[in-house]
Design a protein around this motif. Structure first.
Motif, short mmCIF file in Angstrom:
data_model
loop_
_atom_site.label_atom_id
_atom_site.label_comp_id
_atom_site.label_asym_id
_atom_site.label_seq_id
_atom_site.Cartn_x
_atom_site.Cartn_y
_atom_site.Cartn_z
N SER A 100 0.83 -1.21 0.00
CA SER A 100 0.00 0.00 0.00
C SER A 100 0.86 1.26 0.00
O SER A 100 2.08 1.20 0.15
CB SER A 100 -0.92 0.01 1.22
N ASN A 101 0.22 2.40 -0.13
CA ASN A 101 0.95 3.66 -0.12
C ASN A 101 0.94 4.31 1.26
O ASN A 101 1.18 5.50 1.39
CB ASN A 101 0.36 4.62 -1.17
N THR A 102 0.66 3.53 2.29
CA THR A 102 0.60 4.03 3.66
C THR A 102 1.46 3.16 4.56
O THR A 102 1.40 1.94 4.51
CB THR A 102 -0.86 3.98 4.17
N ASP A 103 2.27 3.81 5.41
CA ASP A 103 3.02 3.06 6.42
C ASP A 103 2.02 2.41 7.37
O ASP A 103 0.92 2.92 7.58
CB ASP A 103 3.92 4.00 7.23
N THR A 104 2.40 1.29 7.96
CA THR A 104 1.51 0.59 8.88
C THR A 104 2.34 -0.05 9.98
O THR A 104 3.57 0.04 9.99
CB THR A 104 0.63 -0.44 8.14
N VAL A 105 1.68 -0.70 10.91
CA VAL A 105 2.35 -1.35 12.03
C VAL A 105 1.79 -2.76 12.16
O VAL A 105 0.57 -2.96 12.10
CB VAL A 105 2.12 -0.57 13.34
N VAL A 106 2.67 -3.74 12.35
CA VAL A 106 2.25 -5.12 12.61
C VAL A 106 2.36 -5.34 14.10
O VAL A 106 3.40 -5.10 14.70
CB VAL A 106 3.13 -6.13 11.84
#
Length: 151
Positions: A76-82
């Motif tokens: 995706s074009n968004t940073d995220t957190v696992v």
């Protein structure tokens, strides 16, 4: 027609400049007022889903363990957190090579995964092939799969 002297030309030029300035000044007249307004735009729907992977060495035998590396791909074009990981084991012959003969751990902390990235490390664990009193020959050459998920 009468010709202007140099002095007359200077007066005429000064009068012209004064006239232009005076009429130009009128163009800058304004009213004062008050006002307000707003603008809106929707935020991104979020980072979507990451793809998680579990990688470990082949050749596990009863009584042995191997390290498991957990990674994530974020298209995706968004940073995220696992967040916290969960892991389970299955085998290619679940009737004879029992999943209960294996344990797997998954430890992680909140792991950031940048947008448009692949192979970001999000945790680690251990896969163990337990010794059982019964013959485990049915697991010879069986494929062991570690399925990983995120909460």
């Amino acid at each position: 027609m009468r010709k202007f002297s140099k002095k007359g030309k200077a007066y005429a030029a000064a009068a012209t400049v004064a006239l232009v300035a005076a009429s130009g000044g009128a163009a800058y007249a304004y009213w004062t007022t008050t006002g307000n307004g707003s603008g809106t735009a929707a935020n991104s729907a979020g980072g979507g889903t990451v793809t998680l992977h579990a990688t470990f060495a082949a050749g596990l035998a009863p009584g042995n363990s191997t390290s498991v590396a957990y990674t994530a791909d974020n298209a995706s074009n968004t940073d995220t957190v696992v967040g916290a990981l969960t892991a389970t084991v299955s085998t290619s012959d679940p009737t004879h090579c029992l999943a209960s003969w294996f344990t797997v751990t998954a430890s992680t902390s909140t792991s950031p995964v940048a947008h448009n990235s692949t192979g970001t490390s999000v945790g680690s664990g251990t896969l163990t092939f337990l010794n059982d009193a019964a013959s485990q020959d049915s697991c010879k050459s069986a494929t062991v799969t570690v399925t990983v998920g995120s909460l």
